[in-house]
Design a protein around this motif. Structure first.
Motif, mmCIF file in Angstrom:
data_model
loop_
_atom_site.group_PDB
_atom_site.id
_atom_site.type_symbol
_atom_site.label_atom_id
_atom_site.label_comp_id
_atom_site.label_asym_id
_atom_site.label_seq_id
_atom_site.Cartn_x
_atom_site.Cartn_y
_atom_site.Cartn_z
ATOM 1 N N LEU A 104 -6.867 14.588 -2.255
ATOM 2 C CA LEU A 104 -7.326 13.310 -1.731
ATOM 3 C C LEU A 104 -7.370 13.374 -0.214
ATOM 4 N N LEU A 105 -8.298 12.609 0.364
ATOM 5 C CA LEU A 105 -8.554 12.683 1.802
ATOM 6 C C LEU A 105 -9.030 11.318 2.274
ATOM 7 N N ASN A 106 -8.734 10.984 3.540
ATOM 8 C CA ASN A 106 -9.297 9.746 4.070
ATOM 9 C C ASN A 106 -10.780 9.930 4.391
ATOM 10 N N PRO A 107 -11.551 8.856 4.316
ATOM 11 C CA PRO A 107 -13.012 8.943 4.451
ATOM 12 C C PRO A 107 -13.478 8.995 5.895
ATOM 13 N N ARG A 108 -14.739 9.327 6.034
ATOM 14 C CA ARG A 108 -15.356 9.339 7.356
ATOM 15 C C ARG A 108 -15.685 7.913 7.803
ATOM 16 N N GLY A 109 -15.419 7.632 9.075
ATOM 17 C CA GLY A 109 -15.920 6.394 9.668
ATOM 18 C C GLY A 109 -15.004 5.196 9.605
ATOM 19 N N LEU A 110 -13.838 5.309 8.980
ATOM 20 C CA LEU A 110 -12.917 4.181 8.913
ATOM 21 C C LEU A 110 -11.731 4.415 9.840
ATOM 22 N N HIS B 136 -17.066 6.717 -0.058
ATOM 23 C CA HIS B 136 -17.367 7.038 1.334
ATOM 24 C C HIS B 136 -17.675 8.519 1.493
ATOM 25 N N GLU B 137 -18.292 8.868 2.616
ATOM 26 C CA GLU B 137 -18.543 10.270 2.939
ATOM 27 C C GLU B 137 -17.287 10.913 3.512
ATOM 28 N N VAL C 63 -7.726 1.623 6.279
ATOM 29 C CA VAL C 63 -7.878 2.378 5.033
ATOM 30 C C VAL C 63 -6.988 1.805 3.938
ATOM 31 N N GLN C 64 -7.608 1.541 2.789
ATOM 32 C CA GLN C 64 -6.906 1.113 1.582
ATOM 33 C C GLN C 64 -7.076 2.180 0.505
ATOM 34 N N ALA C 65 -6.331 2.034 -0.581
ATOM 35 C CA ALA C 65 -6.351 3.044 -1.643
ATOM 36 C C ALA C 65 -7.767 3.315 -2.142
ATOM 37 N N ASP C 66 -8.575 2.267 -2.279
ATOM 38 C CA ASP C 66 -9.921 2.434 -2.823
ATOM 39 C C ASP C 66 -10.875 3.135 -1.862
ATOM 40 N N LEU D 127 -0.967 7.992 -5.717
ATOM 41 C CA LEU D 127 -1.149 8.901 -4.590
ATOM 42 C C LEU D 127 -2.140 8.335 -3.579
ATOM 43 N N ARG D 128 -3.190 7.710 -4.080
ATOM 44 C CA ARG D 128 -4.181 7.117 -3.191
ATOM 45 C C ARG D 128 -3.555 5.991 -2.368
ATOM 46 N N ALA D 129 -2.707 5.191 -3.012
ATOM 47 C CA ALA D 129 -2.030 4.110 -2.296
ATOM 48 C C ALA D 129 -1.072 4.666 -1.247
ATOM 49 N N ASP D 130 -0.352 5.741 -1.593
ATOM 50 C CA ASP D 130 0.583 6.348 -0.645
ATOM 51 C C ASP D 130 -0.159 6.968 0.544
ATOM 52 N N LEU D 131 -1.278 7.611 0.264
ATOM 53 C CA LEU D 131 -2.067 8.207 1.335
ATOM 54 C C LEU D 131 -2.572 7.135 2.291
#
Length: 243
Positions: A54-60, A84-85, A65-68, A18-22
């Motif tokens: 799951l959510l994308n991080p702040r500041g990128l 990340h925040e 954005v990668q899965a990690d 899921l993280r990779a798909d996001l």
């Protein structure tokens, strides 16, 4: 209620997928011109019934954005995992949309043509115009009440309530949210929503009279599109190979 033994861990195989798909959806959106700086967010719920997402991080930038880089938050928007925040408005809007709207995937953008329609008296997409627009017939809502940045839980809840369960919500003077049960289907809708909005804005700009179809036909096209989503899945896999 799930027991702790049944909770999916942040580093488990299903969650990593899921993280990779996001991350893929975010990078694809950047390539398709749907991103805006380091703002806006995509989120997807974990399939374990806990309300965590799951959510994308702040500041990128979305393009990096990668899965990690993805983070995990709970049903109230509190960060649980990730390096990340998280940006505050993301937690308020997305937590409410998942909790109140019951939407597993929530994609929020300020993409240009959809946002342009939120600035007009029309307020959103006319789903009786282009074929791309017809796939959204009966699936949209317009929240005309702009109330500033969503910096508290009540504003997130107001937006989620105004959405009324719609798959697509036009936020007045703000942007758009596209929701769905699956990330690949939701991303496909996001992409074609912007294409439909682009066609409408361009048609309106000519000053010529627009020619909508009968709403009955538009509803039939929506059923045709939603009745077979293989094309959506193939599109997402094509993005996986190329983005």
């Amino acid at each position: 209620m799930n027991t702790s033994a049944s909770l999916l861990a942040f580093d488990s195989d299903p969650v990593r997928q899921l993280r990779a798909d996001l991350a893929l959806a975010l990078r694809a959106a950047a390539r398709h011109g749907l991103a805006e700086g380091v703002c806006n967010h995509f989120s997807v719920e974990l399939p374990d019934g806990t309300g965590r997402f799951l959510l994308n991080p702040r500041g990128l930038l979305w393009s990096e954005v990668q899965a990690d880089d993805t983070v995990m938050v709970d049903a109230e928007g509190r960060q649980l995992a990730g390096r990340h925040e998280v940006e505050p408005t993301a937690m308020f809007i997305h937590a409410a949309m998942h909790r109140i709207g019951g939407k597993p995937c929530v994609l929020h953008t300020h993409m240009p043509y959809a946002t342009a329609l939120t600035l007009t008296a029309v307020g959103g997409l006319d789903t009786t115009l282009s074929q791309n627009a017809m796939r959204f017939h009966g699936r949209t809502a317009i929240d005309r009440h702009y109330n500033g940045l969503a910096l508290d839980g009540s504003e997130g809840e107001r937006i989620a309530t105004a959405a009324g369960g719609a798959d697509v919500v036009f936020l007045g003077n703000h942007g758009v949210m596209v929701c769905g049960a699956r990330l690949d289907h939701a991303y496909d809708d996001l992409y074609y929503l912007e294409r439909a909005c682009q066609a409408q804005v361009l048609a309106m700009s000519t000053g010529a009279r627009l020619t909508p179809v009968d709403p009955v036909l538009a509803a039939a096209v929506a059923r045709q599109t939603l009745g077979e989503r293989l094309q959506s899945e193939l599109f997402f896999e094509a993005l996986r190979r190329t983005v």
